[in-house]
Enzyme design. Structure first.
Site, PDB file in Angstrom:
ATOM      1  N   ASP A  51      39.747  34.566  44.327  1.00 36.58           N
ATOM      2  CA  ASP A  51      38.216  34.812  43.862  1.00 36.58           C
ATOM      3  C   ASP A  51      38.128  35.913  42.877  1.00 36.58           C
ATOM      4  O   ASP A  51      37.272  36.278  42.513  1.00 36.58           O
ATOM      5  CB  ASP A  51      37.330  34.761  45.000  1.00 36.58           C
ATOM      6  CG  ASP A  51      37.368  35.825  45.858  1.00 36.58           C
ATOM      7  OD1 ASP A  51      38.514  36.609  45.819  1.00 36.58           O
ATOM      8  OD2 ASP A  51      36.579  36.006  46.798  1.00 36.58           O
ATOM      9  N   SER A  52      39.475  36.674  42.767  1.00 36.49           N
ATOM     10  CA  SER A  52      39.406  37.625  41.634  1.00 36.49           C
ATOM     11  C   SER A  52      39.189  37.044  40.291  1.00 36.49           C
ATOM     12  O   SER A  52      38.993  37.931  39.268  1.00 36.49           O
ATOM     13  CB  SER A  52      40.852  38.266  41.937  1.00 36.49           C
ATOM     14  OG  SER A  52      42.103  37.625  41.791  1.00 36.49           O
ATOM     15  N   ASP A  90      40.880  30.338  47.484  1.00 35.83           N
ATOM     16  CA  ASP A  90      39.940  31.345  48.081  1.00 35.83           C
ATOM     17  C   ASP A  90      38.737  30.694  48.332  1.00 35.83           C
ATOM     18  O   ASP A  90      38.375  30.076  47.485  1.00 35.83           O
ATOM     19  CB  ASP A  90      39.771  32.426  47.182  1.00 35.83           C
ATOM     20  CG  ASP A  90      40.298  33.910  47.723  1.00 35.83           C
ATOM     21  OD1 ASP A  90      40.839  33.781  48.775  1.00 35.83           O
ATOM     22  OD2 ASP A  90      40.770  34.792  46.769  1.00 35.83           O
ATOM     23  N   LYS A 120      41.860  30.379  52.004  1.00 39.45           N
ATOM     24  CA  LYS A 120      41.876  31.705  52.386  1.00 39.45           C
ATOM     25  C   LYS A 120      40.270  32.163  52.482  1.00 39.45           C
ATOM     26  O   LYS A 120      39.619  31.801  51.833  1.00 39.45           O
ATOM     27  CB  LYS A 120      42.670  32.778  51.653  1.00 39.45           C
ATOM     28  CG  LYS A 120      42.585  33.955  51.917  1.00 39.45           C
ATOM     29  CD  LYS A 120      43.661  34.789  51.008  1.00 39.45           C
ATOM     30  CE  LYS A 120      43.216  35.420  49.945  1.00 39.45           C
ATOM     31  NZ  LYS A 120      42.054  36.206  49.747  1.00 39.45           N
ATOM     32  N   GLU A 122      38.020  35.558  54.246  1.00 38.21           N
ATOM     33  CA  GLU A 122      38.080  37.159  54.235  1.00 38.21           C
ATOM     34  C   GLU A 122      37.283  37.355  55.486  1.00 38.21           C
ATOM     35  O   GLU A 122      36.160  37.047  55.771  1.00 38.21           O
ATOM     36  CB  GLU A 122      37.312  37.731  53.119  1.00 38.21           C
ATOM     37  CG  GLU A 122      38.277  37.976  51.934  1.00 38.21           C
ATOM     38  CD  GLU A 122      37.596  38.632  50.821  1.00 38.21           C
ATOM     39  OE1 GLU A 122      36.656  39.465  50.703  1.00 38.21           O
ATOM     40  OE2 GLU A 122      38.059  38.504  49.608  1.00 38.21           O
ATOM     41  N   GLU A 189      45.074  43.709  52.935  1.00 46.43           N
ATOM     42  CA  GLU A 189      44.835  44.348  51.567  1.00 46.43           C
ATOM     43  C   GLU A 189      45.074  45.964  51.908  1.00 46.43           C
ATOM     44  O   GLU A 189      43.784  46.245  52.459  1.00 46.43           O
ATOM     45  CB  GLU A 189      44.102  43.737  50.774  1.00 46.43           C
ATOM     46  CG  GLU A 189      43.751  44.343  49.539  1.00 46.43           C
ATOM     47  CD  GLU A 189      42.767  43.508  48.549  1.00 46.43           C
ATOM     48  OE1 GLU A 189      42.229  42.348  48.823  1.00 46.43           O
ATOM     49  OE2 GLU A 189      42.320  44.150  47.496  1.00 46.43           O
TER      50      GLU A 189
HETATM   51  O1  KIV Z   1      41.247  37.256  45.264  1.00 48.37           O
HETATM   52  C1  KIV Z   1      42.412  37.727  45.265  1.00 48.37           C
HETATM   53  O2  KIV Z   1      43.230  37.932  44.226  1.00 48.37           O
HETATM   54  C2  KIV Z   1      43.158  37.969  46.387  1.00 48.37           C
HETATM   55  C3  KIV Z   1      44.296  38.957  46.396  1.00 48.37           C
HETATM   56  C4  KIV Z   1      44.133  40.463  45.960  1.00 48.37           C
HETATM   57  C5  KIV Z   1      44.869  38.999  47.727  1.00 48.37           C
HETATM   58  O3  KIV Z   1      42.297  37.914  47.525  1.00 48.37           O
END
Ligand code: KIV
Length: 271
Positions: A51-52, A90, A120, A122, A189
Site C-alpha cells: 500500500d506504499s 496489501d 498482508k 497490519e 518493520e
Molecule cells: O507497503 C509496503 O511497501 C510495505 C513494506 C514496507 C513492507 O508494507
C-alpha cells in the site's frame, strides 16, 4: 542445491522450506506490470504489492488514502507480469479492521479480481478475528508488526518501534498470536535487530525484515527506494543499489537538448 534455484513457482510452502533450510527470502515491492516483470525475471522470491503505492505511485503523504479498488488495479497489473514469484497484496486501511465479515469480502475481492496469491495485514491481536476469518476461505495471510504505517496517526512519527521492554513483549506476543492463527509469514518493520532476531528464532514461520537487521529470515525493500529513484528518502536501513534519479534526470536533459537542437531524430531515426 538451494530451494530458490529449484522451484518454478514460489509458494508459501516454498518460503517455509527456505526458512527450514536457512535460506534467506528476497522480497521487493512492485506496483505495475513492467517493473513486476523485470523483478520477477531477476529471480525474486516474493513481490509485495504494497500500500506504499499510495506514497510512491500516487504521491500521498501516508498509506491511508489508497482504496481497495486502487490496490486491486495495482495488484492485477503486477500479476500479469509475474510467472514465478509469490505475489502478496496489501489490504488497504479500512478494508479489514473492526469488521471480520468486511475483511473477508475485501480479501476475496483481492484474490478474485487481481489474481494475487495472498494478502498482508497490519496489526496483532486486535485484528485476529479478521485474520482468522480470511484464513477460513483458504486465503494465505502475511502479518506486519513493528512500524505499521496505517497506524501512523496513532504513533505520531516514523521512528524505530518496540525499543521499550513493554512494547517489545507485546510485539512478541502479537507475533506468536499471528503464527498460532495461521499466518504464513510476518513482516517486521523498523524495530531493533536483537528483538527481530529473537522473534525469528522463536517462531517457526518466516520473518521478513525491513529495518529489522540481519537475524531474520528475509528482507524486503520498496523498489523505488533501493533503485534510488526517490532521492528524498534516505533512512539508515536503506541500501541503494543505483542512483536512478540522477541517471533519469541526465537522460531527460539530453533528450530535451537533442529535441531543441534538432539533433533528434536523425536520418536513421525516421521513415
Ligand atoms: O507497503 C509496503 O511497501 C510495505 C513494506 C514496507 C513492507 O508494507
Amino acid at each position: 542445491m538451494s530451494v530458490h534455484n529449484n522451484v518454478k513457482k514460489v509458494t508459501t510452502h516454498v518460503l517455509q522450506q527456505m526458512k527450514s533450510e536457512g535460506e534467506k527470502i528476497s522480497m521487493l515491492t512492485g506496483y505495475d506490470f513492467t517493473m513486476a516483470r523485470i523483478i520477477d525475471k531477476s529471480g525474486i522470491d516474493v513481490i509485495l504489492v504494497g500500500d506504499s503505492a499510495s506514497n510512491v505511485m500516487a504521491g500521498h503523504e501516508t498509506t491511508l488514502p489508497i482504496t481497495l479498488d486502487q490496490m486491486i488495479y495495482h495488484a492485477s497489473s503486477v500479476v500479469r507480469g509475474v510467472e514465478r514469484a509469490l505475489v502478496v497484496v496489501d489490504m488497504p486501511f479500512g478494508s479489514y479492521q473492526g469488521n471480520s465479515k468486511e475483511a473477508l469480502s475485501s480479501a476475496i475481492r483481492i484474490m478474485k479480481e487481481s489474481g494475487g496469491h495472498s494478502v498482508k495485514v497490519e496489526g496483532g491481536q486486535e485484528i485476529l478475528e479478521s485474520i482468522t476469518r480470511i484464513l477460513t476461505a483458504g486465503i494465505p495471510v502475511m502479518g506486519h508488526l513493528g512500524l505499521t504505517p496505517q497506524s501512523i496517526y496513532k504513533f505520531g512519527t516514523y521512528v524505530v518501534r518496540a525499543k521499550e521492554e513493554d512494547e517489545a513483549e507485546l510485539l512478541i506476543a502479537d507475533a506468536k498470536a499471528l503464527q498460532a492463527a495461521g499466518c504464513f509469514a510476518i513482516v517486521l518493520e523498523k524495530i531493533p535487530a536483537d528483538l527481530a532476531t529473537r522473534v525469528a528464532k522463536e517462531l517457526a514461520i518466516p520473518i521478513i525484515g525491513i529495518g529489522a537487521g540481519n537475524g531474520v529470515d528475509g528482507q524486503v525493500l520498496v523498489v523505488h527506494d533501493m533503485l534510488g529513484i526517490n532521492n528524498e528518502f534516505n533512512p539508515r536501513f536503506l541500501r541503494k543499489y543505483h542512483n536512478l534519479y540522477e541517471e533519469m534526470v541526465g537522460s531527460f536533459h539530453r533528450y530535451i537538448d537533442d529535441v531543441k537542437s534538432g539533433d533528434f531524430p536523425n536520418k536513421e531515426e525516421q521513415y
